[in-house]
Design a protein around this motif. Sequence first.
Motif, mmCIF file in Angstrom:
data_model
loop_
_atom_site.group_PDB
_atom_site.id
_atom_site.type_symbol
_atom_site.label_atom_id
_atom_site.label_comp_id
_atom_site.label_asym_id
_atom_site.label_seq_id
_atom_site.Cartn_x
_atom_site.Cartn_y
_atom_site.Cartn_z
ATOM 1 N N LEU A 8 0.899 -1.094 0.056
ATOM 2 C CA LEU A 8 0.037 -0.023 -0.056
ATOM 3 C C LEU A 8 0.887 1.364 -0.058
ATOM 4 N N GLU A 9 2.054 1.052 0.457
ATOM 5 C CA GLU A 9 3.058 2.270 0.315
ATOM 6 C C GLU A 9 3.755 2.432 -0.992
ATOM 7 N N LEU A 10 3.457 1.386 -1.736
ATOM 8 C CA LEU A 10 4.300 1.539 -2.874
ATOM 9 C C LEU A 10 3.487 2.060 -4.137
ATOM 10 N N ASN A 11 4.033 2.412 -5.325
ATOM 11 C CA ASN A 11 3.130 2.704 -6.340
ATOM 12 C C ASN A 11 2.928 1.559 -7.284
ATOM 13 N N TYR A 12 2.235 1.583 -8.196
ATOM 14 C CA TYR A 12 1.804 0.602 -9.143
ATOM 15 C C TYR A 12 2.992 -0.358 -9.586
ATOM 16 N N ASP A 13 3.912 0.311 -10.239
ATOM 17 C CA ASP A 13 4.904 -0.205 -10.893
ATOM 18 C C ASP A 13 5.867 -0.831 -9.767
ATOM 19 N N GLU A 14 6.209 -0.437 -8.476
ATOM 20 C CA GLU A 14 6.769 -0.999 -7.417
ATOM 21 C C GLU A 14 6.106 -2.110 -7.037
ATOM 22 N N CYS A 15 4.694 -2.286 -6.859
ATOM 23 C CA CYS A 15 3.965 -3.447 -6.603
ATOM 24 C C CYS A 15 4.230 -4.566 -7.589
ATOM 25 N N VAL A 16 4.372 -4.161 -8.523
ATOM 26 C CA VAL A 16 4.145 -5.301 -9.834
ATOM 27 C C VAL A 16 5.666 -5.839 -9.472
ATOM 28 N N ASP A 17 6.824 -4.908 -9.491
ATOM 29 C CA ASP A 17 8.165 -5.461 -9.308
ATOM 30 C C ASP A 17 8.049 -6.458 -8.057
ATOM 31 N N PHE A 18 7.546 -6.010 -6.918
ATOM 32 C CA PHE A 18 7.567 -6.861 -5.599
ATOM 33 C C PHE A 18 6.917 -8.174 -5.853
ATOM 34 N N LEU A 19 5.928 -8.313 -6.820
ATOM 35 C CA LEU A 19 5.208 -9.531 -6.873
ATOM 36 C C LEU A 19 6.056 -10.485 -7.737
ATOM 37 N N LEU A 20 6.620 -9.811 -8.799
ATOM 38 C CA LEU A 20 7.452 -10.635 -9.679
ATOM 39 C C LEU A 20 8.523 -11.138 -9.053
ATOM 40 N N LYS A 21 9.068 -10.557 -7.876
ATOM 41 C CA LYS A 21 10.137 -11.015 -7.159
ATOM 42 C C LYS A 21 9.739 -11.975 -6.182
ATOM 43 N N LYS A 22 8.434 -11.939 -5.753
ATOM 44 C CA LYS A 22 8.067 -12.844 -4.786
ATOM 45 C C LYS A 22 7.447 -14.074 -5.246
ATOM 46 N N HIS A 94 -5.455 -3.163 -8.005
ATOM 47 C CA HIS A 94 -6.387 -2.403 -8.622
ATOM 48 C C HIS A 94 -6.895 -0.990 -8.044
ATOM 49 N N ILE A 95 -6.344 -1.019 -6.469
ATOM 50 C CA ILE A 95 -6.331 0.196 -5.766
ATOM 51 C C ILE A 95 -5.310 1.095 -6.416
ATOM 52 N N LYS A 96 -3.869 0.499 -6.518
ATOM 53 C CA LYS A 96 -2.970 1.389 -7.182
ATOM 54 C C LYS A 96 -3.423 1.864 -8.385
ATOM 55 N N ILE A 97 -3.941 1.222 -9.214
ATOM 56 C CA ILE A 97 -4.328 1.662 -10.679
ATOM 57 C C ILE A 97 -5.287 2.687 -10.633
ATOM 58 N N PHE A 98 -6.281 2.825 -9.619
ATOM 59 C CA PHE A 98 -7.192 3.913 -9.216
ATOM 60 C C PHE A 98 -6.520 5.139 -8.827
ATOM 61 N N GLU A 99 -5.515 4.986 -7.676
ATOM 62 C CA GLU A 99 -4.874 5.848 -7.306
ATOM 63 C C GLU A 99 -3.677 6.632 -8.073
ATOM 64 N N TYR A 100 -3.326 5.823 -9.144
ATOM 65 C CA TYR A 100 -2.076 6.408 -10.103
ATOM 66 C C TYR A 100 -2.692 6.023 -11.382
ATOM 67 N N PRO A 101 -3.718 6.675 -12.002
ATOM 68 C CA PRO A 101 -4.032 6.467 -13.350
ATOM 69 C C PRO A 101 -3.175 6.530 -14.361
#
Length: 112
Positions: A8-22, A94-101
């Motif tokens: 929730l503290e990250l932006n969309y791209d950072e979330c994607v990177d986190f999940l790719l690593k996970k 999807h929250i991030k997509i909404f927050e950072y269109p």
Amino acid sequence: MTEIDKLLELNYDECVDFLLKKYGFVPGDYFLDLECTKKNTKITRGKEGLYIHHIDEDKAILLSTPAWARKNSFEYQKAHRLVYCNLLEHLVLHIKIFEYPNNKKILEKQLA
């Protein structure tokens, strides 16, 4: 701090990177044909509680739906444009997509 709190503290791209690593990379394309009628059943991880998220959903909606997928670039269906996530992580994306269109998506709506 939980992983969800961290996401929730990250932006969309950072979330994607986190999940790719996970979870690692998705090993195949979402659809097997350009008409987007044949889903790739070899990439699912539902037994592990994981979903596939189209990274480009910040640019286009309903990319897992054949009718909508065909309206967009097939590149959005490629393995390198997919990420695994659990249900809560999917919600955060999807929250991030909404927050950072996506600016391109906003511009296209204004021009339509």
